[in-house]
Design an enzyme around this catalytic site. Sequence first.
Site, PDB file in Angstrom:
ATOM      1  N   SER A 193      39.236  41.189  35.330  1.00  0.00           N
ATOM      2  CA  SER A 193      38.244  40.873  36.357  1.00  0.00           C
ATOM      3  C   SER A 193      37.771  39.426  36.215  1.00  0.00           C
ATOM      4  CB  SER A 193      37.092  41.877  36.293  1.00  0.00           C
ATOM      5  OG  SER A 193      36.292  41.791  37.445  1.00  0.00           O
ATOM      6  N   ASP A 372      43.671  47.926  44.252  1.00  0.00           N
ATOM      7  CA  ASP A 372      42.479  47.111  44.036  1.00  0.00           C
ATOM      8  C   ASP A 372      42.231  46.236  45.257  1.00  0.00           C
ATOM      9  OD1 ASP A 372      40.462  45.439  43.182  1.00  0.00           O
ATOM     10  OD2 ASP A 372      41.641  44.462  41.612  1.00  0.00           O
ATOM     11  N   HIS A 425      40.571  48.656  40.350  1.00  0.00           N
ATOM     12  CA  HIS A 425      39.936  47.567  39.608  1.00  0.00           C
ATOM     13  C   HIS A 425      38.999  48.177  38.565  1.00  0.00           C
ATOM     14  CE1 HIS A 425      38.646  43.282  39.518  1.00  0.00           C
ATOM     15  NE2 HIS A 425      37.536  43.794  39.009  1.00  0.00           N
TER      16      HIS A 425
END
Length: 448
Positions: A193, A372, A425
């Site tokens: 991330s 994601d 994610h």
Amino acid sequence: MSERIGMAESKEINRRQPLLLLLILIVCCYSPWQITSAQKRITTLPGFDGPLPFSLETGYLEVDEEKGVEFFYYFIESESNPEKDPLMLWLTGGPGCSGFSGLVFEIGPLSFDLQGYRDGLPSIFYKADSWTQVGNIIFVDAPVGTGFSYSSTAEGYQTSDSQTVPQLKTFLYKWLDKHKKFKSNPLYICGDSYSGKIIPILTLEIAIDQESSHAPFNLKGYLAGNPVTSSRYDFDSRVPFAHGKGLISDELYEVTKDVNIGHILEPSCEFHSPRPDYIRIKRDEKGYYDEVPLCDSGLPLECRESRYLLSTFWANNETVRSTLGIRKGTIATWHRCNLAIPYTYDIPSSVQYHLMVTNKGYPALIYSGDHDFDIPHVGTQGWIRSLNFSIVDDWRPWYVSGQVAGFTRRYSNNLTFATVKGAGHTAPEYKPKECLEMLQRWISGASL
């Protein structure tokens, strides 16, 4: 005369002894942060049944002496061969998400029992598909203000991309100085991330130190999952991603506002806190909410965020804090992701750092969950293409247990890109078995 003076001095000394003793106790034992031992070996955890089946250490390291910045970490030794297996520094995203989030929700050997939760202290259990099967992992709370990391000065909390990198490098220097037996282990800088912005920059700094001095590093490469890199690629790719998944036409992008961007197939759950000890959970598109008491079995099982709440209940328990060795008075309330830290985003893109580090010959693994919507894989592929590396092994599926686990492409400069099929994610949270297999193959030098 001298005898009387000596007797007087003796009486004065005796009179002062209790005061001197008190002053010594104050100097030695008092601190506004009530500082305890910096490292702590932990064999049991509240909520876990029995002794831990792995080696866990927690601790603090000062990374900015002038501003009093202390980074908190969790270190888990490899469950296979800690003397030989890689040493991995794991950076969680945010910025402001705790290393504990990476430990229990992504790549570590612990997880919360949401299905069996009733109230009070959540139960935690052992998770076998952990990256600690193949590596020694340091989960660090960074930047300052994240998790249990803190500053003893207000100035120390003012941080940024460019300040976090040298603080993390200082952290590694000091950590290896206290854990000398790991200096020769292969070192990998890892995370996902938002830490995708930090990872290649930190890796480059370590590479430069390693090449120019007797730095205590054995750097071998880096990996970044679902990585934030540049808004030009990361966020501008959401429209073509959504269109490609059949969610929208390009003209109707705003219609996707109720889609879970972490994983487009999962329900979109919103939690709010209207009054103490309660949360509101969004139930439908009309804006209706249910109120649920905190620490109550009414948490919706279909919402991934419910597990995140369990980590908040657990980490704010006083027995848990005492077990972890948390310094009293430093962090009032622990947040899985503290997105309120005063943070300056002063490095707009890390693309050039990927280029510089791979040009030095350090291998890189970049992977994305293919569901994601937060950092779509099409954007990640876009900035990788901008590096203009030649393709060594073209687009093909990779397999786990005879099933397609995703797709991969290998480039020159030892850069590997992979998607993880069905993952969001971040990828290991959704597909732990496949991601562990991906890691094992990559660090061994085998193709996916």
